[in-house]
Motif scaffolding. Structure first.
Motif, PDB file in Angstrom:
ATOM      1  N   ILE A 152      -0.946  -4.778  -5.404  1.00 44.31           N
ATOM      2  CA  ILE A 152      -0.446  -5.770  -6.351  1.00 44.31           C
ATOM      3  C   ILE A 152       0.452  -6.777  -5.637  1.00 44.31           C
ATOM      4  CG2 ILE A 152       1.118  -6.084  -8.304  1.00 44.31           C
ATOM      5  CD1 ILE A 152      -0.047  -3.579  -9.529  1.00 44.31           C
ATOM      6  N   GLY A 153       1.293  -6.275  -4.687  1.00 48.00           N
ATOM      7  CA  GLY A 153       2.149  -7.184  -3.943  1.00 48.00           C
ATOM      8  C   GLY A 153       1.357  -8.164  -3.095  1.00 48.00           C
ATOM      9  N   ILE A 154       0.176  -7.736  -2.627  1.00 41.89           N
ATOM     10  CA  ILE A 154      -0.637  -8.599  -1.776  1.00 41.89           C
ATOM     11  C   ILE A 154      -1.418  -9.626  -2.590  1.00 41.89           C
ATOM     12  CG2 ILE A 154      -2.584  -8.633  -0.176  1.00 41.89           C
ATOM     13  CD1 ILE A 154      -1.639  -5.925   0.844  1.00 41.89           C
ATOM     14  N   PHE A 155      -1.999  -9.196  -3.718  1.00 36.01           N
ATOM     15  CA  PHE A 155      -2.933 -10.060  -4.449  1.00 36.01           C
ATOM     16  C   PHE A 155      -2.330 -10.762  -5.667  1.00 36.01           C
ATOM     17  CE2 PHE A 155      -5.728  -6.868  -2.413  1.00 36.01           C
ATOM     18  CZ  PHE A 155      -6.493  -7.737  -1.654  1.00 36.01           C
ATOM     19  N   VAL A 156      -1.169 -10.322  -6.142  1.00 37.24           N
ATOM     20  CA  VAL A 156      -0.547 -10.946  -7.315  1.00 37.24           C
ATOM     21  C   VAL A 156       0.617 -11.814  -6.854  1.00 37.24           C
ATOM     22  CG1 VAL A 156       0.643 -10.519  -9.505  1.00 37.24           C
ATOM     23  CG2 VAL A 156      -1.236  -9.027  -8.790  1.00 37.24           C
ATOM     24  N   SER A 157       0.644 -13.053  -7.288  1.00 37.31           N
ATOM     25  CA  SER A 157       1.679 -13.994  -6.862  1.00 37.31           C
ATOM     26  C   SER A 157       2.877 -14.019  -7.795  1.00 37.31           C
ATOM     27  CB  SER A 157       1.099 -15.406  -6.754  1.00 37.31           C
ATOM     28  OG  SER A 157       0.560 -15.817  -8.006  1.00 37.31           O
ATOM     29  N   ASP A 158       2.739 -13.453  -9.004  1.00 37.12           N
ATOM     30  CA  ASP A 158       3.831 -13.460  -9.981  1.00 37.12           C
ATOM     31  C   ASP A 158       4.833 -12.367  -9.613  1.00 37.12           C
ATOM     32  OD1 ASP A 158       5.524 -13.573 -12.111  1.00 37.12           O
ATOM     33  OD2 ASP A 158       3.967 -13.459 -13.662  1.00 37.12           O
ATOM     34  N   ARG A 159       6.027 -12.749  -9.152  1.00 41.58           N
ATOM     35  CA  ARG A 159       7.020 -11.774  -8.719  1.00 41.58           C
ATOM     36  C   ARG A 159       7.550 -10.940  -9.885  1.00 41.58           C
ATOM     37  NH1 ARG A 159      11.293 -15.316  -5.586  1.00 41.58           N
ATOM     38  NH2 ARG A 159      10.859 -16.646  -7.380  1.00 41.58           N
ATOM     39  N   ILE A 160       7.618 -11.540 -11.076  1.00 40.24           N
ATOM     40  CA  ILE A 160       8.096 -10.792 -12.243  1.00 40.24           C
ATOM     41  C   ILE A 160       7.130  -9.670 -12.589  1.00 40.24           C
ATOM     42  CG2 ILE A 160       8.644 -10.950 -14.699  1.00 40.24           C
ATOM     43  CD1 ILE A 160       9.629 -13.765 -14.233  1.00 40.24           C
ATOM     44  N   ALA A 161       5.839  -9.959 -12.528  1.00 38.36           N
ATOM     45  CA  ALA A 161       4.837  -8.917 -12.802  1.00 38.36           C
ATOM     46  C   ALA A 161       4.923  -7.790 -11.779  1.00 38.36           C
ATOM     47  CB  ALA A 161       3.441  -9.533 -12.803  1.00 38.36           C
ATOM     48  N   ILE A 162       5.153  -8.157 -10.516  1.00 39.75           N
ATOM     49  CA  ILE A 162       5.279  -7.143  -9.478  1.00 39.75           C
ATOM     50  C   ILE A 162       6.504  -6.273  -9.729  1.00 39.75           C
ATOM     51  CG2 ILE A 162       5.644  -6.779  -7.004  1.00 39.75           C
ATOM     52  CD1 ILE A 162       4.132  -9.382  -6.516  1.00 39.75           C
ATOM     53  N   ALA A 163       7.615  -6.904 -10.083  1.00 42.71           N
ATOM     54  CA  ALA A 163       8.840  -6.153 -10.350  1.00 42.71           C
ATOM     55  C   ALA A 163       8.669  -5.228 -11.557  1.00 42.71           C
ATOM     56  CB  ALA A 163      10.000  -7.120 -10.585  1.00 42.71           C
ATOM     57  N   GLN A 164       7.995  -5.706 -12.588  1.00 42.42           N
ATOM     58  CA  GLN A 164       7.770  -4.875 -13.771  1.00 42.42           C
ATOM     59  C   GLN A 164       6.893  -3.671 -13.434  1.00 42.42           C
ATOM     60  OE1 GLN A 164       6.113  -7.772 -16.472  1.00 42.42           O
ATOM     61  NE2 GLN A 164       8.120  -8.339 -17.304  1.00 42.42           N
TER      62      GLN A 164
END
Length: 219
Positions: free
Chosen positions: A188-200
């Motif tokens: 998710i950290g590699i392919f998702v750019s939304d930092r809020i989504a990663i943190a959640q």
């Protein structure tokens, strides 16, 4: 832990335990140094901020290095914990570990409230862990177990190879568990750019792991 417990039932257990402890401590110290060097070289080639999608986050690379290197430096603490436990002093080392976690948590809260900086949070957590491990490794363990004082010849390469060969199955098992537990977060950290989504997502996984550990301790 098994070796330390077995030595207690043998003649000259203190000397045997001391020789094994010093040999294993040197081995783990050298392994930790190689691991730290390898991680720093890897981070130089593949910056964590770029790999994990946090290129816009200031000081992320430095914070990531401090956290990972700091945790690697606590590896020899596992040997010390095993010695305390085998000698009936696990409560003492457990108190030190709890103190390190408490100081680290308080430092993180203070850091985030006063600076709102990821760097301050990682320094607070890593510094507490390293300080307590250094205290037990170089001061407290020798005061609690005077038979550790003195010098011994370093381990042979044959002995070192035997230790790694015996630990290999456990390494494979632990790496598999680690990969299955955190692979989704890394992807998710590699392919998702939304930092809020990663943190959640990371927070959700943390809560699940916490509940799992509570259930494990209860059983």
């Amino acid at each position: 832990l098994n070796w330390s417990s077995r030595f207690r039932s043998q003649a000259g257990c203190d000397r045997r335990s001391s020789r094994f402890y010093h040999a294993m401590f040197r081995l783990m110290f050298g392994y930790t140094g190689l691991l730290v060097a390898a991680m720093l070289a890897l981070f130089a080639v593949f910056p964590p901020s770029r790999t994990l999608g946090f290129s816009g986050e200031p000081n992320f690379d430095l914070s990531f290095k401090i956290m990972t290197v700091g945790m690697a430096l606590t590896i020899p603490g596992n040997l010390i914990s095993a010695l305390y436990r085998a000698r009936g002093s696990y409560g003492r080392i457990g108190s030190f570990q709890a103190l390190a976690l408490a100081v680290g948590q308080i430092g993180q809260v203070v850091g985030i409230m006063t600076t709102s900086s990821l760097l301050a949070v990682t320094i607070a957590f890593a510094a507490a862990q390293i300080a307590v491990n250094a205290f037990t490794a170089f001061l407290d363990v020798h005061r609690q177990f005077p038979f550790l004082r003195g010098s011994f010849r370093g381990p042979s390469w044959r002995w070192v190879t035997a230790q790694f060969r015996g630990a290999f199955p456990f390494a494979v098992s632990n790496l598999a568990e680690f990969g299955l537990s955190y692979l989704s977060v890394m992807l998710i950290g590699i392919f998702v750019s939304d930092r809020i989504a990663i943190a959640q997502w990371s927070l959700t996984r943390t809560i699940v792991n916490l509940l799992r550990q509570v259930g494990f301790q209860a059983t």
